[in-house]
Design a protein around this motif. Structure first.
Motif: not given
Length: 124
Positions: A74-75, A79-81, A85-87, A95-97
């Motif tokens: 998560e770090d 948190p959004e990505a 990811y968990q879903d 994913l854009a991070v």
């Protein structure tokens, strides 16, 4: 075309150095060229492996990005990505991070028992 010319042209076409050599000698390969190129792409491209939401391994390019061997997933991705990811329940997701204030795209490929995270720098 000589092997040297093929390697030089491959470099101009955007392949990394190891991939250029592979393409120059592809007639010696015992696996298909697409698989070989993907394997060699992992040398230069930051990649890490996640199992049960824990980073369990990283290549040297990713270690430079992660900066700390015991950093949490998560770090790294935020948190959004992390929620996306968990879903995620398919075989691949992008994913854009932001990592260290740089926009990144992470492509996640689900394998048997782990997920492979491949990072791409989107700042040009």
């Amino acid at each position: 075309m000589t092997r040297k010319e093929k390697a030089m042209q491959s470099f101009l076409d955007g392949y990394n150095c190891s991939q250029c050599m592979m393409l120059a000698f592809e007639d010696y390969l015992t696996i298909d060229i697409d698989t070989a190129l993907k394997m060699l792409g992992l040398i230069a491209r930051p990649a890490f492996v996640v199992s049960n939401n824990q980073i369990i391994g990283a290549n040297s390019a990713a270690q430079a990005v992660l900066a700390h061997p015991e950093i949490s997933l998560e770090d790294v991705i935020g948190p959004e990505a992390m929620a996306q990811y968990q879903d995620f329940s398919g075989s691949s997701i992008s994913l854009a991070v932001k990592i260290h204030d740089k926009s990144q795209k992470i492509v996640i490929d689900r394998m048997d028992g782990f997920d492979l995270f491949l990072l791409e720098d989107t700042n040009t």
